[in-house]
Scaffold this active site. Structure first.
Site, PDB file in Angstrom:
ATOM      1  N   GLY A 165       0.788  -1.221   0.000  1.00 19.33           N
ATOM      2  CA  GLY A 165       0.000   0.000   0.000  1.00 19.33           C
ATOM      3  C   GLY A 165       0.820   1.271   0.000  1.00 19.33           C
ATOM      4  O   GLY A 165       0.311   2.337   0.333  1.00 19.33           O
ATOM      5  N   GLU A 289       5.209  -6.332  -7.535  1.00 21.39           N
ATOM      6  CA  GLU A 289       4.840  -7.160  -6.394  1.00 21.39           C
ATOM      7  C   GLU A 289       3.603  -7.973  -6.745  1.00 21.39           C
ATOM      8  O   GLU A 289       2.932  -7.705  -7.748  1.00 21.39           O
ATOM      9  CB  GLU A 289       4.551  -6.298  -5.162  1.00 21.39           C
ATOM     10  CG  GLU A 289       3.363  -5.373  -5.315  1.00 21.39           C
ATOM     11  CD  GLU A 289       3.147  -4.493  -4.099  1.00 21.39           C
ATOM     12  OE1 GLU A 289       4.079  -4.357  -3.285  1.00 21.39           O
ATOM     13  OE2 GLU A 289       2.049  -3.935  -3.963  1.00 21.39           O
ATOM     14  N   ARG A 293      -4.383 -11.789  -2.449  1.00 16.81           N
ATOM     15  CA  ARG A 293      -5.711 -11.575  -1.863  1.00 16.81           C
ATOM     16  C   ARG A 293      -6.616 -10.922  -2.891  1.00 16.81           C
ATOM     17  O   ARG A 293      -6.189 -10.602  -4.004  1.00 16.81           O
ATOM     18  CB  ARG A 293      -5.596 -10.652  -0.646  1.00 16.81           C
ATOM     19  CG  ARG A 293      -4.898  -9.324  -0.985  1.00 16.81           C
ATOM     20  CD  ARG A 293      -4.980  -8.304   0.114  1.00 16.81           C
ATOM     21  NE  ARG A 293      -4.102  -7.175  -0.093  1.00 16.81           N
ATOM     22  CZ  ARG A 293      -4.339  -6.162  -0.917  1.00 16.81           C
ATOM     23  NH1 ARG A 293      -5.442  -6.148  -1.662  1.00 16.81           N
ATOM     24  NH2 ARG A 293      -3.478  -5.165  -1.016  1.00 16.81           N
TER      25      ARG A 293
END
Length: 443
Positions: A165, A289, A293
């Site tokens: 994030g 990356e 999820r």
């Protein structure tokens, strides 16, 4: 398929998961904290478990034992972690398995491997996936970071190995700013992830952020649901996403998707995940990356494919096969994330939603965990709604989303709607050739 699952999350994503479960006839249990009162996600579930009282209400959502015990107490066969909280915690996945509860996501080993960014970069680079120049070992206190940085070249980025994030990320323009940036990155990583391991990576100017949605089942079928453009960001966090990407050629699209599928298959990836890439001005792309999820922006991929990605997660976790053939994309979709935040400083704006009205329009999907009168708490992420618009062309989708934002009425908190509106009108966005700096250059 499962009879009952625990949704180990809150807000819009918990409500979104519950909708698919209800459609499939799966009973759901929710968790919530006392400070939330009677939140929408708890009311949507068939039953709800109040987490133990804590000075920090977030703590209950992050406590592995508490969440596993909640699942056991309601007789849940599986746990869906949503995104954030424990969704990429391998210890949580292992704890579920030890309690004979299915974790709806990749294996704990996959989460561990892909969650350590340096290890993931090293492993994928060895299989021919393009990665940016950077360090592939821990930068401990004895490391000659200056020499490492010079070898990579400026500008560069310092990133938390265990993070995500954009948290703790530092952009370093020259050697004079390296030491201070390194201290700040390590401090932020330690505070946010309990791990101050950081690494260096070449910084791409005029970069675009494009990701590929991966779906892989237990029978070894590894496929995709096309790509998403995620370059409208503030502080390295996405606020507008669209699918398909308007900025890449068909040849680039095919190479990008083939690379992502090959990378996922090469590491034995299972369930749903996203492989993310940076693309430079010459359309060269580099693996950044993998997120193991469900992504916040998964809805735009659902809009152009007609696939319910949460249903695929459930089927794969239950050991059922899913289609290996990606449906052809139809039309165009754009997602805008509405945050309770100051539109200039991006500082969260908690408060009570005294007015919360979003128009009902054909082609619009609204994912939210709030109703008028609900409180946006300072304890949690300030995302209050995701608007997902779909139409036959990109220009029509932009027009649809612009109209929705114009007639949306939210009072009691500040929101980023002015920023979203300005971004949709930006000439670079309109022509479909923008980069990650666009939002920060708005007047």
């Amino acid at each position: 398929m499962f009879d009952k699952i625990l949704i180990a999350n809150r807000g819009e994503i918990a409500c979104r998961i519950a909708r698919t479960c209800h459609r499939l006839g799966i009973r759901t249990a929710a968790i919530y904290s006392e400070v939330e009162g009677s939140p929408l996600h708890a009311e949507m579930a068939d039953e709800a478990v109040c987490l133990p009282e804590s000075a920090n209400p977030v703590a209950g959502y992050l406590d592995i034992r508490t969440v596993v015990n909640a699942a056991r107490s309601v007789g849940a066969q599986a746990v869906h972690p949503g995104y954030g909280f424990l969704s990429e915690n391998p210890d949580f996945a292992r704890a579920c398995a030890e309690s004979d509860i299915v974790f709806i996501g990749p294996t704990a080993d996959s989460i561990s491997m892909m969650g350590g960014k340096r290890e993931a970069l090293r492993r994928l680079a060895s299989s021919g996936v393009p990665v940016l120049p950077g360090t592939d070992t821990a930068l401990d206190e004895q490391a000659d970071v200056g020499a490492e940085a010079e070898a990579i070249g400026y500008p560069l980025m310092i990133k938390a190995s265990a993070g995500g994030g954009g948290i703790g990320m530092q952009i370093v323009a020259d050697s004079a700013r390296l030491e201070r940036a390194l201290r700040r990155a390590r401090s932020s990583a330690r505070r946010s992830f309990g791990n101050d391991d950081v690494y260096l990576e070449r910084f791409v100017t005029d970069a675009r952020h494009i990701e590929v949605q991966i779906v892989a089942d237990a029978d070894g079928a590894c496929s995709h649901l096309w790509e998403r453009e995620c370059s409208v960001q503030r502080r390295h966090q996405k606020v507008i996403e669209e699918a398909p990407s308007p900025s890449i050629s068909q040849d680039t699209r095919e190479r990008l998707i083939a690379t992502a599928v090959r990378a996922a298959a090469g590491v034995g990836f299972l369930n749903v995940g996203t492989f993310e890439f940076l693309m430079d001005a010459d359309d060269a792309f580099y693996f950044m990356e993998a997120n193991t999820r469900l992504q916040v922006e998964h809805g735009v991929s659902e809009a152009i494919t007609g696939v319910d990605i949460v249903e695929r997660q459930l089927r794969i976790a239950a050991g059922l096969p899913v289609s290996a053939d990606p449906p052809p994309p139809e039309g165009h979709a754009i997602e805008c994330r509405i945050y309770a935040e100051n539109p200039v400083t991006f500082i969260p704006s908690p408060g009570t939603l005294t007015e919360f009205t979003i128009p009902v329009i054909d082609g619009l999907r609204v994912d939210t965990g709030f109703r008028e009168g609900d409180e946006v708490s300072s304890y949690f992420d300030p995302l209050i709604a995701k608007l997902i618009a779909r139409s036959d062309t990109r220009s029509n989708t932009i027009a649809l989303m612009s109209a929705v934002l114009e007639y949306t009425r939210i009072s009691g908190v500040e929101t980023n709607i002015p920023t979203l509106t300005a971004a949709l009108r930006h000439p670079d966005f309109v022509r479909g050739r923008y980069n990650t700096d666009m939002l920060m250059s708005l007047p």
